[in-house]
Enzyme design. Structure first.
Site, mmCIF file in Angstrom:
data_model
loop_
_atom_site.group_PDB
_atom_site.id
_atom_site.type_symbol
_atom_site.label_atom_id
_atom_site.label_comp_id
_atom_site.label_asym_id
_atom_site.label_seq_id
_atom_site.Cartn_x
_atom_site.Cartn_y
_atom_site.Cartn_z
ATOM 1 N N ARG A 45 1.428 -1.417 -0.010
ATOM 2 C CA ARG A 45 0.010 -0.124 -0.077
ATOM 3 C C ARG A 45 0.847 1.845 0.118
ATOM 4 O O ARG A 45 0.179 2.374 -0.451
ATOM 5 C CB ARG A 45 -0.820 -0.088 0.762
ATOM 6 C CG ARG A 45 -2.069 1.147 1.248
ATOM 7 C CD ARG A 45 -2.719 0.955 2.048
ATOM 8 N NE ARG A 45 -2.224 0.543 3.337
ATOM 9 C CZ ARG A 45 -2.659 1.607 4.111
ATOM 10 N NH1 ARG A 45 -1.837 2.527 3.959
ATOM 11 N NH2 ARG A 45 -1.383 1.358 5.620
ATOM 12 N N TYR A 88 -13.118 12.704 -19.925
ATOM 13 C CA TYR A 88 -13.565 11.478 -18.882
ATOM 14 C C TYR A 88 -15.252 11.282 -18.450
ATOM 15 O O TYR A 88 -14.835 12.205 -17.262
ATOM 16 C CB TYR A 88 -12.787 10.644 -19.406
ATOM 17 C CG TYR A 88 -12.874 9.381 -18.429
ATOM 18 C CD1 TYR A 88 -14.073 8.438 -18.782
ATOM 19 C CD2 TYR A 88 -12.940 9.213 -17.188
ATOM 20 C CE1 TYR A 88 -14.088 7.055 -18.704
ATOM 21 C CE2 TYR A 88 -13.291 7.911 -17.016
ATOM 22 C CZ TYR A 88 -13.752 7.042 -17.772
ATOM 23 O OH TYR A 88 -14.532 5.052 -17.149
ATOM 24 N N ASP A 101 -4.845 14.362 -18.023
ATOM 25 C CA ASP A 101 -4.918 13.451 -18.528
ATOM 26 C C ASP A 101 -5.110 13.107 -20.122
ATOM 27 O O ASP A 101 -5.059 13.474 -20.616
ATOM 28 C CB ASP A 101 -6.678 13.245 -18.512
ATOM 29 C CG ASP A 101 -7.150 11.361 -18.855
ATOM 30 O OD1 ASP A 101 -6.487 11.059 -19.813
ATOM 31 O OD2 ASP A 101 -8.363 10.942 -18.811
ATOM 32 N N LYS A 153 -5.261 1.954 -20.749
ATOM 33 C CA LYS A 153 -5.914 1.547 -22.559
ATOM 34 C C LYS A 153 -4.499 1.943 -22.821
ATOM 35 O O LYS A 153 -3.871 0.260 -22.861
ATOM 36 C CB LYS A 153 -6.698 3.644 -22.198
ATOM 37 C CG LYS A 153 -7.343 3.013 -21.244
ATOM 38 C CD LYS A 153 -8.335 2.941 -21.350
ATOM 39 C CE LYS A 153 -9.974 3.115 -20.904
ATOM 40 N NZ LYS A 153 -9.828 3.350 -19.523
#
Length: 385
Positions: A49, A103, A175, A200
């Site tokens: 983490r 988005y 982005d 992606k």
């Protein structure tokens, strides 16, 4: 080996950020899947983490090298990266300005969550720098952009946005998913923080969910302090798969970009198509700007079917191209933004952003263009009402 910033792009994809197999001298990175590491007598107290397992640390180096930044972090999804980055720099009473066409998941996160935390936000009416400037307040902390934008492939002037932000002491975030680090490096234009849905193009095989942030060491440190509380770290098995996928990033994206240009030019002269959105077309209103800030125009495009052609029937009739929720895999896919990425917006909000029912987002893969063209033509014939 040369410094990573002096290596060729394919060499960077293959060799930077490898985990060395010191024991058996294997050609690929070993996986260290442990979730428990020693805390006594070690230089680094490792914990998944905390984004500091061996595989995580090395993958950060590869992504930073690809985006030409000092450091990077990898996450479980693009939204984990986006939300962690925004929340790392915003607090109650702050204000953020967001590009209008972004988005849908990012839009939904902002409008669903920011009011709970007392964070103000404004959406621009366009991607022009003047729109951003007109919305700046004394408490504005971030200018958030997406270029090329999802799903209409709008192009935002990164240099102009960066210069505006720097003149006001404001942070910039982008982005960069649609372009990928192969076609665009926002740091070259002064953008501070670069975000990716690594699901992606970085993953590229439609089998990985991941997100990434690339930025200066100082900014990554601040994001890390928030990210460890949100728990968006990526499992080391997936980190290993992503590192493997990144080795072919340049080869894949260049082939997809080449194919997208062919497909965009074909669709533009197709009598069944009303409009094609692709920055590599001279008809694109920001074609010249795209040429200035992109190395390639990318493999994403959108097109509007003429009235009388049912968008869903068209996609159901495709035999080679896959109607699919995501994008950027080796295989070509389509999606209806009104049904998926922007389904959480109202019809009025979608139309304000130019997102119509007949809009098809097309992620171009590595197949031969003539095969894709044949598939589109037969599907259009079947979809005419």
């Amino acid at each position: 080996m040369k410094e990573s910033n002096k290596l060729g792009i394919n060499t960077t994809c293959v060799h930077v950020g490898e985990v060395k197999d010191e024991q058996f001298k294997g050609a690929v990175s070993p996986i260290y899947p442990s979730t428990s590491y020693a805390f006594d007598g070690v230089d680094v107290k490792r914990y998944p983490r905390y984004f500091n397992t061996p595989n995580q640390e090395m993958l950060h180096q590869k992504i930073a090298a690809l985006e030409k930044t000092e450091d990077a972090l990898i996450f479980t999804s693009g939204m984990a990266a986006i939300s962690s980055a925004l929340m790392a720099f915003l607090q109650k009473g702050d204000h953020v300005i967001i590009q209008q066409v972004i988005y849908g998941g990012t839009y939904n996160f902002i409008v669903s969550e920011f009011d709970k935390y007392g964070i103000e936000y404004s959406f621009t009416e366009s991607d022009k720098v003047e729109d951003f400037e007109s919305l700046i307040k004394e408490n504005t902390k971030i200018l958030y952009i997406e270029t090329p934008s999802n799903p209409l492939l709008g192009i935002t002037d990164m240099k102009a946005i960066s210069e505006l932000a720097k003149s006001k002491g404001i942070l910039t975030m982008i982005d960069n998913t649609f372009a990928s680090p192969i076609n665009q490096n926002p740091v070259d234009f002064g953008i501070d923080i670069i975000l990716h849905s690594a699901t992606k193009y970085m993953g590229g095989h439609s089998d990985i969910s991941a997100g990434a942030i690339a930025a200066s060491a100082v900014h990554i440190e601040q994001i890390w302090k928030t990210a460890i509380n949100f728990g968006g770290n990526l499992s080391d098995q997936t980190v290993w798969l992503l590192e493997r996928s990144l080795k072919t990033l340049n080869l894949r994206v260049k082939e997809q970009t080449k194919n997208a240009q062919v497909m965009a030019e074909y669709l533009e002269i197709n009598s069944n198509i009303d409009f094609v959105y692709y920055p590599g077309l001279k008809s694109h209103p920001q074609y010249e700007l795209a040429k200035k800030q992109m190395k390639g125009f990318g493999a994403m495009l959108s097109f509007e079917l003429k009235e009388g052609i049912d968008a869903m029937k068209f996609q159901r009739s495709l035999q080679l191209i896959k109607p699919s929720m995501s994008l950027a895999g080796l295989e070509s896919t389509t999606v209806s933004p009104t049904q998926t990425t922007h389904a959480l917006l109202s019809e009025e909000e979608r139309l304000e952003r130019g997102i119509k029912d007949g809009l098809i987002r097309f992620s171009v893969g590595i197949e031969e263009p003539e095969d894709l063209i044949s598939d589109i033509e037969q599907a259009i014939k079947k979809a005419k009402i």
